[in-house]
Design an enzyme around this catalytic site. Structure first.
Site, PDB file in Angstrom:
ATOM      1  N   THR A  67       0.601  42.102   1.373  1.00 24.70           N
ATOM      2  CA  THR A  67       0.925  41.499   0.350  1.00 24.70           C
ATOM      3  C   THR A  67       1.143  40.161   0.573  1.00 24.70           C
ATOM      4  O   THR A  67       2.310  39.659   0.157  1.00 24.70           O
ATOM      5  CB  THR A  67       1.927  42.283  -0.746  1.00 24.70           C
ATOM      6  N   GLY A 253      23.143  28.002  12.416  1.00 25.64           N
ATOM      7  CA  GLY A 253      22.126  27.322  13.308  1.00 25.64           C
ATOM      8  C   GLY A 253      20.722  26.747  12.808  1.00 25.64           C
ATOM      9  O   GLY A 253      21.060  26.005  11.459  1.00 25.64           O
ATOM     10  N   CYS A 260       9.411  37.510   6.682  1.00 26.46           N
ATOM     11  CA  CYS A 260      10.021  38.369   5.414  1.00 26.46           C
ATOM     12  C   CYS A 260      10.936  37.397   4.568  1.00 26.46           C
ATOM     13  O   CYS A 260      10.596  37.439   3.344  1.00 26.46           O
ATOM     14  CB  CYS A 260      10.870  39.472   6.024  1.00 26.46           C
TER      15      CYS A 260
HETATM   16  C1  UGA Z   1      14.364  41.339   7.791  1.00 25.13           C
HETATM   17  C2  UGA Z   1      15.344  42.193   7.426  1.00 25.13           C
HETATM   18  O1  UGA Z   1      16.666  42.078   8.122  1.00 25.13           O
HETATM   19  C3  UGA Z   1      14.971  43.527   7.284  1.00 25.13           C
HETATM   20  O2  UGA Z   1      16.010  44.624   6.907  1.00 25.13           O
HETATM   21  C4  UGA Z   1      13.744  43.701   6.505  1.00 25.13           C
HETATM   22  O3  UGA Z   1      13.347  45.010   6.370  1.00 25.13           O
HETATM   23  C5  UGA Z   1      12.529  42.799   7.079  1.00 25.13           C
HETATM   24  O4  UGA Z   1      13.272  41.493   6.976  1.00 25.13           O
HETATM   25  C6  UGA Z   1      11.506  43.017   6.168  1.00 25.13           C
HETATM   26  O5  UGA Z   1      11.561  42.417   5.043  1.00 25.13           O
HETATM   27  O6  UGA Z   1      10.498  43.460   6.632  1.00 25.13           O
HETATM   28  P1  UGA Z   1      13.417  40.401  10.248  1.00 25.13           P
HETATM   29  O7  UGA Z   1      12.426  39.415   9.392  1.00 25.13           O
HETATM   30  O8  UGA Z   1      12.859  41.101  11.421  1.00 25.13           O
HETATM   31  O9  UGA Z   1      14.027  41.505   9.479  1.00 25.13           O
HETATM   32  O10 UGA Z   1      14.549  39.491  10.928  1.00 25.13           O
HETATM   33  P2  UGA Z   1      16.071  39.426  10.933  1.00 25.13           P
HETATM   34  O11 UGA Z   1      16.601  39.760  11.960  1.00 25.13           O
HETATM   35  O12 UGA Z   1      16.598  39.864   9.514  1.00 25.13           O
HETATM   36  O13 UGA Z   1      16.313  37.925  10.945  1.00 25.13           O
HETATM   37  C7  UGA Z   1      15.579  36.774   9.992  1.00 25.13           C
HETATM   38  C8  UGA Z   1      16.002  35.473  10.478  1.00 25.13           C
HETATM   39  O14 UGA Z   1      17.385  35.131  10.234  1.00 25.13           O
HETATM   40  C9  UGA Z   1      15.694  35.064  12.044  1.00 25.13           C
HETATM   41  O15 UGA Z   1      14.995  33.716  12.024  1.00 25.13           O
HETATM   42  C10 UGA Z   1      16.996  34.996  12.477  1.00 25.13           C
HETATM   43  O16 UGA Z   1      17.195  33.907  13.666  1.00 25.13           O
HETATM   44  C11 UGA Z   1      17.778  34.555  11.214  1.00 25.13           C
HETATM   45  N1  UGA Z   1      19.342  34.696  11.444  1.00 25.13           N
HETATM   46  C12 UGA Z   1      19.737  36.053  11.184  1.00 25.13           C
HETATM   47  C13 UGA Z   1      20.169  33.483  11.391  1.00 25.13           C
HETATM   48  O17 UGA Z   1      19.867  32.576  11.279  1.00 25.13           O
HETATM   49  N2  UGA Z   1      21.721  33.926  11.148  1.00 25.13           N
HETATM   50  C14 UGA Z   1      21.909  35.020  11.244  1.00 25.13           C
HETATM   51  O18 UGA Z   1      23.149  35.360  10.997  1.00 25.13           O
HETATM   52  C15 UGA Z   1      21.019  36.181  11.066  1.00 25.13           C
END
Ligand code: UGA
Length: 430
Positions: A67, A253, A260
């Site tokens: 989507t 950061g 997502c």
């Molecule tokens: C995210 C959600 O965590 C999942 O629960 C969801 O199912 C998924 O999107 C989706 O909608 O399909 P994801 O995109 O794999 O998962 O990545 P995350 O681990 O959530 O990290 C997202 C971003 O945030 C990354 O760029 C990460 O570096 C950043 N981040 C994360 C930060 O900058 N600081 C943080 O403390 C945590």
């Protein structure tokens, strides 16, 4: 149970494989014939390029198609509409149609309406449910088998009962865990939540947007720490110990990327403005996230002065560690601006290099981070890979033209880096 999965992208493949692992018979299909040709029957899962076969095989059909956002930020739902037409045309018996793709509010109700309209000649009555996924890239199989909650949005209780049966092995932990080789360490049990379809759809967006907001909040705190002379890690750590706040997603950061968060925040802003609800905090979330790159470049300019003609090592291209996904990765914007400013970019990433190379062929790419650091005037850390965390900076320092590290992921201790003789900049800890 017999289940069908339509759409073998990341969500569909994980859903299909994990439901088969949990004991169900699963048939997967995709319009990408090559993707299907490269897969083959293994145990309880099979793949077919014939959507009709897949649709007829399952009692429940999981829709896992894409989507993507349109230029307006609105989600393009035409793939879901196509699947609805196919189900109406191919299914001779009533199916439970489970929407698993991330969709805007009220899609399930529209899908239900469309299915009845398209099935008017056959007279078959399908039911619709919404079952959002909360899988993270890189840990999707773990997340599938160890969820905090399984949310099912339904129109009638029989659909909820059927979905509970599908997820029973996970709820009762009777599956053989592929992540822990059998026995999972003790943990809390997943909650099975039955809601309306509209609520289920909103839960997914509300969760992702809240996590994005939490990250932007931590990033503003980091900026504040720099001005005031505090340490963002001390602040967020203490905040996170309050159970009402929680310590996760408070890492400051370069901000969030991936397919997502940026997309979901945008869609949520679009939805709220469409229905006349003021969701300005989400617009601020997005603005703060975009500004992270500007903040990073302020540091780069402060430390390096003129960028033109400098050799810059970029450590990390993927949007986060343990994935090859570079979509909306902050590192891409960093590489783009460095090239625009006339730097020689020497990039490295354990998995994200091939895709980045296709976008920016003018940069140099190295598998070995030490090669990327050779003769560099500065090292910029853009992704929190474990190999970068463990880098031998004494060795790197000898290779670099200048011992300068600008860390966009706060991987190292400022004092330790300075003791090694580096000029070191990071977020919220000066
Ligand atoms: C995210 C959600 O965590 C999942 O629960 C969801 O199912 C998924 O999107 C989706 O909608 O399909 P994801 O995109 O794999 O998962 O990545 P995350 O681990 O959530 O990290 C997202 C971003 O945030 C990354 O760029 C990460 O570096 C950043 N981040 C994360 C930060 O900058 N600081 C943080 O403390 C945590």
């Amino acid at each position: 149970m017999r289940l069908s999965v339509i759409g073998c992208g990341y969500v569909g493949l994980v859903t299909g494989a994990c439901l088969a692992e949990a004991g169900h018979e699963v048939v997967c299909t995709d319009i990408d014939r090559e993707r299907i040709a490269s897969a083959h029957k293994a145990g309880r899962i099979s793949y077919t390029a014939d959507a009709g076969d897949a649709i007829r095989a399952g009692d429940a059909i999981f829709i896992c198609v894409g989507t993507p956002p349109k230029d307006s930020g609105e989600a393009d739902l035409s793939a879901i509409d196509n699947v609805a037409r196919q189900i109406a045309a191919e299914a001779k018996t009533p199916k439970l149609v489970v929407e698993k793709s991330t969709v805007p509010a009220r899609t399930g109700l529209e899908l239900s309406r469309a299915l009845s309209a398209y099935s008017k000649n056959s007279g078959v009555k399908h039911r619709v449910a919404s079952n959002p996924e909360f899988l993270r890239e890189g840990t999707a199989v773990f997340d599938f088998f160890h969820p905090d909650r399984i949310v099912v949005g339904v129109e009638d209780p029989s659909a909820a009962a059927e979905l509970r049966e599908i997820y029973r092995p996970i709820l009762e932990k009777t599956f053989r865990c592929p992540v822990h080789n059998g026995t999972c360490p003790p943990g809390h049990k997943a909650e099975f939540l039955v809601t309306t379809i509209n609520s289920a759809e909103l839960i997914k967006h509300a969760s992702n947007s809240f996590l994005a907001l939490k990250i932007s909040y931590a990033n503003v705190i980091a900026d504040l720490c720099e001005k005031i002379g505090a340490n963002v890690e001390e602040v967020t750590h203490a905040m996170g110990l309050d159970a009402r706040i929680g310590g996760q997603f408070l890492k400051a950061g370069l901000g969030y990327g991936g397919f997502c968060f940026p997309k979901d925040v945008q869609a949520f802003i679009h939805l709220s403005s469409k229905v006349g609800v003021d969701f300005d905090i989400l617009k601020a979330t997005e603005r703060v996230n975009k500004q992270r790159i500007d903040r990073f470049f302020e540091k780069i300019h402060q430390a390096l002065w003129v960028v033109k003609g400098k050799r810059v090592a970029v450590l990390g291209l993927a949007f986060k560690a343990n994935t090859d996904d570079i979509r909306f990765a902050p590192a891409l914007e960093v590489v783009k601006r460095l090239l625009e400013e006339g730097a020689f970019v020497q990039a490295t990433d354990p998995e994200g290099t091939p895709r980045t190379k296709a976008l920016f062929p003018q940069a140099q790419y190295h598998e070995d981070p030490y090669q990327a650091l050779q003769d560099a005037d500065a090292a910029l850390v853009c992704t929190e890979w474990e190999v970068f965390r463990k880098l031998d900076w004494d060795r790197a320092g000898k290779l670099m033209a200048r011992k300068l590290v600008i860390d966009g992921r706060n991987l190292y201790t400022p004092q330790a880096m300075r003791e090694k003789g580096f000029e070191y900049y990071s977020f919220g800890r000066e």
